[in-house]
Design a protein around this motif. Sequence first.
Motif, PDB file in Angstrom:
ATOM      1  N   LEU A   1     -19.282 -16.255   0.859  1.00 51.42           N
ATOM      2  CA  LEU A   1     -18.032 -17.167   0.904  1.00 51.42           C
ATOM      3  C   LEU A   1     -18.311 -18.252   1.643  1.00 51.42           C
ATOM      4  O   LEU A   1     -18.748 -18.168   2.845  1.00 51.42           O
ATOM      5  N   PRO A   2     -17.847 -19.396   1.001  1.00 45.49           N
ATOM      6  CA  PRO A   2     -17.712 -20.669   2.031  1.00 45.49           C
ATOM      7  C   PRO A   2     -16.434 -20.376   3.232  1.00 45.49           C
ATOM      8  O   PRO A   2     -15.496 -19.834   2.848  1.00 45.49           O
ATOM      9  N   GLN A   3     -16.588 -21.013   4.239  1.00 51.47           N
ATOM     10  CA  GLN A   3     -15.212 -21.148   4.972  1.00 51.47           C
ATOM     11  C   GLN A   3     -14.378 -22.248   4.362  1.00 51.47           C
ATOM     12  O   GLN A   3     -14.921 -23.341   3.866  1.00 51.47           O
ATOM     13  N   PRO A   4     -13.125 -22.195   4.801  1.00 50.59           N
ATOM     14  CA  PRO A   4     -12.535 -20.806   5.352  1.00 50.59           C
ATOM     15  C   PRO A   4     -12.086 -19.787   4.621  1.00 50.59           C
ATOM     16  O   PRO A   4     -11.617 -19.030   5.127  1.00 50.59           O
ATOM     17  N   LEU A   5     -12.790 -19.744   3.325  1.00 47.59           N
ATOM     18  CA  LEU A   5     -12.429 -18.645   2.462  1.00 47.59           C
ATOM     19  C   LEU A   5     -12.963 -17.385   3.155  1.00 47.59           C
ATOM     20  O   LEU A   5     -12.323 -16.103   3.114  1.00 47.59           O
ATOM     21  N   ALA A   6     -14.118 -17.336   3.681  1.00 46.04           N
ATOM     22  CA  ALA A   6     -14.770 -16.242   4.278  1.00 46.04           C
ATOM     23  C   ALA A   6     -14.003 -15.741   5.390  1.00 46.04           C
ATOM     24  O   ALA A   6     -13.577 -14.425   5.371  1.00 46.04           O
ATOM     25  N   SER A   7     -13.392 -16.454   6.209  1.00 42.88           N
ATOM     26  CA  SER A   7     -12.722 -15.875   7.242  1.00 42.88           C
ATOM     27  C   SER A   7     -11.075 -15.313   6.899  1.00 42.88           C
ATOM     28  O   SER A   7     -10.641 -14.205   7.301  1.00 42.88           O
TER      29      SER A   7
END
Length: 780
Positions: free
Chosen positions: A234-240
Amino acid sequence: MAGPLRPEDPQRLGGYELVGRLGEGGQGVVFQGRAPDGKQVAVKLLRVGQGGDEAARRRFVRELSMAERVAGFCTARVLDADAEGDTPYIVSEYVDGPSLQELVREQGPRTGDDLLRLAIATATALAAIHEAKIVHRDFKPPNVLMSPDGPRVIDFGIARALDAPGTLTSQVVGTPAYMAPEQVAGAPLGPAADMFAWGSTILYAATGRSPFGADSIPAVMHRVLHVDADVSMLPQPLASLVNACLNKDPARRPAATDVLLSLLGRAVPGQAAATETSPILAAGASAVTAEYLPSTRPPGWAPPAPAGMPPPPAFAPWAGPVTSPRREQPGVPGLALLAVALATFTVILGDAMLSAAYPALAAGFHGGTGFLSALGNYYQLALVAAVLPAGRIADAVGRKKVFLAGLAAYAVTTVPMALVPGQTSLLALRLLQGIAAGVVLAVGLGMVREMFPDRRGLLALGAWAAAVVVPMTGGGLVGGVIVEYLGWRIMFLALLAPLVVAGVLGLIGTRESRSRGPENGALGVVLLSLMVPLLAYGLRHQYTGWLQVRILLPLAVAVVLGVVGVVLALTVRPSPLPLRASGGAAVLALGLFPAYLTVTYVSYRLQVNWGFSPIGTGVRLVPLVLTALVFALAGGALAGRFGPGPVLAGGCAVTGVAALAAYPAAKADTYLLLLPVVALLGAGLGALVTGAATAILGEPPDGLAGLGGGLLQAGLVLGTALSVPSFRPFSLTPLLVAGVIGIVAAVPALLLRSRPPERTGPPPAYASPQMAPPAPVPWQ
């Protein structure tokens, strides 16, 4: 689409006429209905016999009254219900669109802005549901409908009503793969359970797989309770945010409003608690339907911490990394692109320079045409056999580490080639060099796409294509100069410096990324990894005679494997073979066929008929290099505006026209007539490579950027292999055939299902952080 009613189905419920069956689940049957005013609705007939349980009836009515008050930003609103009859039913808005689960199965995982828009819409819906004091408790991909105006969440406010004493005795409400740990353990549930399901659903949308598996229920529940999900793709900030929502401790999960604020790029720790919720929901709904999505990486951005917790550092998950810390680093996209472009340029330059050194190598190693043919064939066949497995392995274990390992292996095998004393040693090193080159080329391209996920990715792919076509067309000139003035051994040593620089830039600028892909994806990789080398081998060795068994057998097996792959791609779900990306590679090979063939004819005529040296020939091909560079760079911008299909089709058509124009020009005795052909050929070649790269990797197949890079490299190699059996030094007829094939290849290029990525950037309403969000839209 609604199916026919069954004999046992009712024809009417209340005042609603039932016209078709939409689906069936554990809670009941959903019908498409028609309201008295003619409006289409969805009618859910509940299986639960509420009987005389008055407490259950009261709970059911209370939940429905709450559900009717949910703001309809991203939900299918409840319109009517009957809790008094023996067969309770609920009437809601009819959403004309497939579920998220159906969409992913048919079209593949969501990427880029599609994924971000889905995350914002569903977070907005959950925030509205939680604002109404409702816990969904069965949030999952089938309960997210992809309507034309954005995703809609359905079936909220029902699960808790049904899970009451006397209503369910042997059935657990929810789907195990999307249940929160506390739900599996039978503990009391709150909004945090929905956020766990939200994180699992977003991971499914991005990968096409349930994050905790889809095998036996005990195994799935064990993973939900004890195994951390992988969010590295996932890209950030979605991964976090997803990582935080999948925390096993519900107290450490963020609220829906916190997630929504972070996705909108307006995250301030504790802001959700101190801000009126309605504008936040309105902002989420506006972002889902706006032409521009909000920027998700404003300067100094950091995800908000749940109430009572200190905010984490930027791009760090709340509850400790699920994967290694390095995988979570954002990297430096500019350095990553430079590293991959330099590595690609060096690898292709090394192969192109070698062709200029063939006479010197034949003299130095006392080899004939068989030895020189083996030098080219060993490398190309090893490369095409390595690109697809390397790309898929990199997707699974990490693209950065595989790229750096391939770069190191290429350097280790290249430098000794300047020192080897005999043919056998040189051929063995050439074979190993081809494998390493396949790893670098396939994985590097996948890394570029992962580092540039939005519209900028098309421009980055254009820069990568320039790093391909420049050494491809100008490598002979560079090799000729080095061989003539410095010697052929220096040619190999000269590659070491750019390889080291590319490795250092890659180590600093790239980030680790991976994607598991479909569960049966290995089958497609095996089919392609067998088919492409067999096809390349049969085409490149035809000079010994078409009727030999060792030529016909590989070609026949390759055709059979291709047919099997197409059948599997059309019938098996999830598809084991990325059919659209494979089609793009095939179109690339057909378009490159006239380009390679025409360059071979022009070079042969310049050297043999007109007596130019390799350096003189290279100088006269400089217009080819320049136009290829310009159109490769411009192709990325054109693909962003018109889509990759027209750029790829234009490249095919132009190379075909150049081959046709070379037929009369090659008969003349002046270079001036060949000059326009050379320039036109470069323009077509640049557009062709960029168009293919953006068509295949604009939307990576099944989220597998490494595999997409491998398919692109396979197309490049097959284009070369197609030109080998067609070259006839004393016949120009193959130019006519190749030209027609190039023009015809433009048709399937236009038919490729591809589109430019959505534009990114903050919408006008959020151009300044000080600007207030728009007023909420009044909902009837």
